[in-house]
Design an enzyme around this catalytic site. Structure first.
Site, mmCIF file in Angstrom:
data_model
loop_
_atom_site.group_PDB
_atom_site.id
_atom_site.type_symbol
_atom_site.label_atom_id
_atom_site.label_comp_id
_atom_site.label_asym_id
_atom_site.label_seq_id
_atom_site.Cartn_x
_atom_site.Cartn_y
_atom_site.Cartn_z
ATOM 1 C CB SER A 124 -0.957 0.004 1.299
ATOM 2 O OG SER A 124 -1.641 1.257 1.534
ATOM 3 C CE1 TYR A 148 -3.784 -2.781 5.856
ATOM 4 C CE2 TYR A 148 -3.376 -0.323 5.093
ATOM 5 C CZ TYR A 148 -3.621 -1.798 4.672
ATOM 6 O OH TYR A 148 -3.741 -1.890 3.184
ATOM 7 C CE LYS A 152 -1.553 -4.502 3.569
ATOM 8 N NZ LYS A 152 -1.912 -6.044 3.101
#
Ligand code: NAD
Ligand code: UDP
Length: 333
Positions: A124, A148, A152
């Protein structure tokens, strides 16, 4: 190719499954359905004429993951499965670290065991943290602002270390910007549980009268109208980026690509476009900035164009139209 698509009943995975099948690949989907429904498999069949094999698999479970590889010989894996809500990750960090890291590690271990070393991973733009400038290139510094995003970045590093240790691996890290929109058929799209966090699903619910008004998080950013600017990409373009990576990335090693359009739109640009294209009203109110938000996030997608021959074709109108069309189709059923 025979491709395992983890998270393939989810939003981006289902669109990618469609495009893979259309290109003649055999797709096998594994998902624990924590954020999607099994009927997506039937929708994929309705669109493509082919029903992908589906496994209800908890990827943090080694036996369940191994079953996929015992029963199928895969040429490649596209790993979408993961939890993705930024706010929730701040409230439940251990759940996010456990789910996203454990599944990614077990998956790679199992792939190695069964001799499948071609992996495409959903990363992302969040791994760029607060970029000093836009557009963002792949070699910009990396940092994160929430659990989050940290999952990643950690998974990117884990897979990079894996390639260093075993150069036979071929890993592609795809950094998505802001996917929106839905399949032209209106049969698959984004179905957030409860009140959406992201802009487009929120706008759709406001336009549908399910939510009262949109809160625009700040109008004092250094952008053309003061509201936050993002690089919105149609989910089908994003799906095609995976097909390009699967077909074009032949050499082993780690390959990193931004998947975005290179064009930034503000929150108010999106609201206005949505209203105009769909002939609906999206009442909004300006509120405070959302903690953790950055002013601008726009990709430089040149590398993906030059090396994968991939570029986006859908514009903002189609993104807005298809998002609304998906809701209308859901209401019909
Ligand atoms: P999604 O929630 O629609 O799809 C993810 C799927 O993974 C869901 O179907 C869920 O049930 C499944 N899943 C989660 N944990 C699992 C587990 N332990 N075992 C098996 N299945 C599991 O999300 P999406 O928007 O399609 O995102 C796909 C990937 O792309 C995610 O990794 C996400 O972090 C990443 N990504 C998404 C965006 C975005 O804005 N949508 C942006 C950048 C990156
Ligand atoms: N946004 C907003 N209201 C909302 C949701 C989002 O104003 O209800 C803004 C947000 O501040 C950002 C942009 O819309 O500028 C995109 O936010 P989203 O959560 O969709 O994606 P992000 O870029 O944060 O991952």
């Amino acid at each position: 190719m025979r491709v395992l698509v983890t998270g393939g009943t989810g939003y981006i995975g289902s669109h990618t499954a469609v495009e893979l099948i259309k290109r003649g690949n055999e797709v096998i989907i594994a998902d624990n359905l924590s954020n999607s429904q099994e009927n997506v498999i039937d929708k994929i069949k309705e669109i493509t004429g082919v029903k992908p094999k589906f496994y209800l698999t908890e990827l943090t479970n080694r036996e369940e993951t191994e079953k996929l590889f015992k029963e199928n010989k895969f040429d490649a894996v596209i790993h979408f499965a993961g939890l993705k809500a930024v706010g929730e990750s701040c409230l439940k960090p251990l759940m996010y670290y456990n789910n996203n890291l454990t599944s990614s590690i077990i998956l790679a271990e199992t792939m190695a065991k069964y001799g499948c070393k071609k992996l495409i991973f959903s990363s992302s733009a969040t791994v760029y943290g607060e970029p000093e400038r836009v557009p963002i290139k792949e070699d910009f510094p990396l940092s994160t602002t929430n659990p989050y995003g940290t999952t990643k970045l950690m998974i990117e590093r884990i897979y990079t270390d894996l390639v260093k240790a075993d150069p036979e691996w071929n890993v592609t890290l795809l950094r998505y910007f802001n996917p929106i929109g839905a399949h032209d058929s209106g049969l698959i799209g984004e179905k957030p549980n409860g009140i959406p966090n992201n802009l487009m699903p929120y706008i759709v619910k406001v336009a549908a009268g399910e939510l009262y008004q949109l809160s625009v998080f700040g109008n004092d950013y250094p952008t053309h109208d003061g509201t936050g600017v993002r690089d919105y990409i149609h989910v089908t373009d994003l799906a095609l980026g995976h097909v390009a990576a699967l077909e074009k990335v032949a050499e082993s090693g780690v390959h990193v690509y931004n998947l975005g359009t290179g064009t930034g739109y503000s929150v108010l640009d999106i609201v206005k476009a949505f209203e105009k294209v769909n002939g609906v009203k999206v009442p909004y109110v300006i509120t405070n900035r959302r903690p953790g938000d950055i002013p601008e996030c726009v990709a430089d997608p040149t590398k993906a164009y030059e090396e994968l021959g991939w570029k986006t074709v859908y514009g903002l109108e189609e993104m807005c139209r298809s998002s609304w069309h998906f809701l209308e189709k859901m209401r019909e059923n």
